[in-house]
Scaffold this active site. Sequence first.
Site, PDB file in Angstrom:
ATOM      1  N   ASP A   1     -12.532  -4.969  -1.468  1.00  0.00           N
ATOM      2  CA  ASP A   1     -13.402  -6.159  -1.573  1.00  0.00           C
ATOM      3  C   ASP A   1     -14.639  -5.697  -0.520  1.00  0.00           C
ATOM      4  OD1 ASP A   1     -13.080  -6.943   1.654  1.00  0.00           O
ATOM      5  OD2 ASP A   1     -11.261  -6.286   1.085  1.00  0.00           O
TER       6      ASP A   1
ATOM      7  N   GLU B   1       0.681  -1.206  -0.161  1.00  0.00           N
ATOM      8  CA  GLU B   1       0.059   0.014   0.061  1.00  0.00           C
ATOM      9  C   GLU B   1       0.819   1.129  -0.009  1.00  0.00           C
ATOM     10  OE1 GLU B   1      -3.767  -1.595   2.698  1.00  0.00           O
ATOM     11  OE2 GLU B   1      -1.964  -1.226   3.632  1.00  0.00           O
TER      12      GLU B   1
HETATM   13  N1  SAH Z   1      -2.899 -11.092   3.574  1.00  0.00           N
HETATM   14  C1  SAH Z   1      -2.380 -10.393   4.818  1.00  0.00           C
HETATM   15  C2  SAH Z   1      -3.518 -10.141   5.816  1.00  0.00           C
HETATM   16  C3  SAH Z   1      -4.434  -8.619   5.408  1.00  0.00           C
HETATM   17  S1  SAH Z   1      -5.538  -8.188   6.559  1.00  0.00           S
HETATM   18  C4  SAH Z   1      -1.442 -11.081   5.514  1.00  0.00           C
HETATM   19  O1  SAH Z   1      -1.626 -12.405   5.208  1.00  0.00           O
HETATM   20  O2  SAH Z   1      -0.781 -10.856   6.195  1.00  0.00           O
HETATM   21  C5  SAH Z   1      -6.350  -7.126   5.676  1.00  0.00           C
HETATM   22  C6  SAH Z   1      -5.468  -5.497   5.550  1.00  0.00           C
HETATM   23  O3  SAH Z   1      -6.342  -4.781   4.462  1.00  0.00           O
HETATM   24  C7  SAH Z   1      -5.813  -4.981   6.903  1.00  0.00           C
HETATM   25  O4  SAH Z   1      -4.619  -4.013   6.944  1.00  0.00           O
HETATM   26  C8  SAH Z   1      -6.998  -4.220   6.829  1.00  0.00           C
HETATM   27  O5  SAH Z   1      -7.064  -2.871   7.288  1.00  0.00           O
HETATM   28  C9  SAH Z   1      -7.495  -4.076   5.548  1.00  0.00           C
HETATM   29  N2  SAH Z   1      -8.579  -4.630   4.881  1.00  0.00           N
HETATM   30  C10 SAH Z   1      -9.057  -4.747   3.347  1.00  0.00           C
HETATM   31  N3  SAH Z   1     -10.294  -5.637   3.311  1.00  0.00           N
HETATM   32  C11 SAH Z   1     -10.719  -5.622   4.720  1.00  0.00           C
HETATM   33  C12 SAH Z   1     -11.957  -6.657   5.287  1.00  0.00           C
HETATM   34  N4  SAH Z   1     -12.766  -7.266   4.491  1.00  0.00           N
HETATM   35  N5  SAH Z   1     -11.828  -6.886   6.777  1.00  0.00           N
HETATM   36  C13 SAH Z   1     -10.890  -6.079   7.622  1.00  0.00           C
HETATM   37  N6  SAH Z   1      -9.784  -5.545   7.020  1.00  0.00           N
HETATM   38  C14 SAH Z   1      -9.630  -5.346   5.793  1.00  0.00           C
END
Ligand code: SAH
Length: 259
Positions: free
Chosen positions: A219, A15
């Site tokens: 999403d 990001e």
């Molecule tokens: N794939 C990552 C985890 C991502 S968590 C890993 O394996 O480390 C999701 C991140 O995107 C978080 O920083 C949150 O702020 C944001 N985000 C995007 N969509 C989200 C959702 N549906 N629920 C919660 N956070 C979301």
Amino acid sequence: MSPRRIGLMSALPQELAAVLAHMPHEQRQRLAGRDYWPGHVGDTEVVAVVTGIGKVAAATTATLLIERYGVTGMVFTGVAGGLGDGVAVGDVVVANGLLQHDMDASPLCPRHEVPGYGQSVFATEAAWTAQLEQAARRAQARWASQLGPATVATYGLQHPKTHTGLVISGDRFVATAPESQALRQRLPQALAVEMEGAAVAQVCHDFGVPLAVVRTISDRADDSAHVDFNQFVADVASATSASMVLDWLTQLGATQGQK
Ligand code: SAH
């Protein structure tokens, strides 16, 4: 010297990548498990940092930005899940307030209220929020040429919208239809869900530091959220985040000295 030093925060390296590309000569500093880049974007002093995921990681990073790096304000950017009606993938949500949806000390105090604060919603800096809304609209108008027709078609970015309102945060990746439906019912005013913003808002409240939060929707926090999220982060999130934040910083630079 610039009267301002702005913290530029994102949870994930993807990001922040395009913002960092605008700071090619700055040195990375490692502190308490995070990478900080003190430097400049144009005429504005900034400190860019990847906070890591979740409320605690974001809160400690925000605290160090203030205490160690002396930032006078911060902007959090990245992706989020869309909750509100009509908040689609590729839309932008600018937060005017943030709430921790997993805070629950009831019956001691109402659900979502942060104990000791008497409030559940922490406001963002109104002037910056309005400026970022404009910056987001200008940036979105450039996305088609910036990202190319294939990406625009894949993610449906033909007519992205900008929304301003409540963003909710919690230590959960919301990735099922029942869970997002439950959040919508409990917090009908929430436009988007993510995992950091409300924690940073609480820290900024404690220190009296202005904050803005701007998120691109990756999403819909539903059963396909994990697939949509990963693809969007890989292909789009870096460019969309940077396009808005850099536009806003240019504006801020132009008003430098007026304050
Ligand atoms: N794939 C990552 C985890 C991502 S968590 C890993 O394996 O480390 C999701 C991140 O995107 C978080 O920083 C949150 O702020 C944001 N985000 C995007 N969509 C989200 C959702 N549906 N629920 C919660 N956070 C979301």
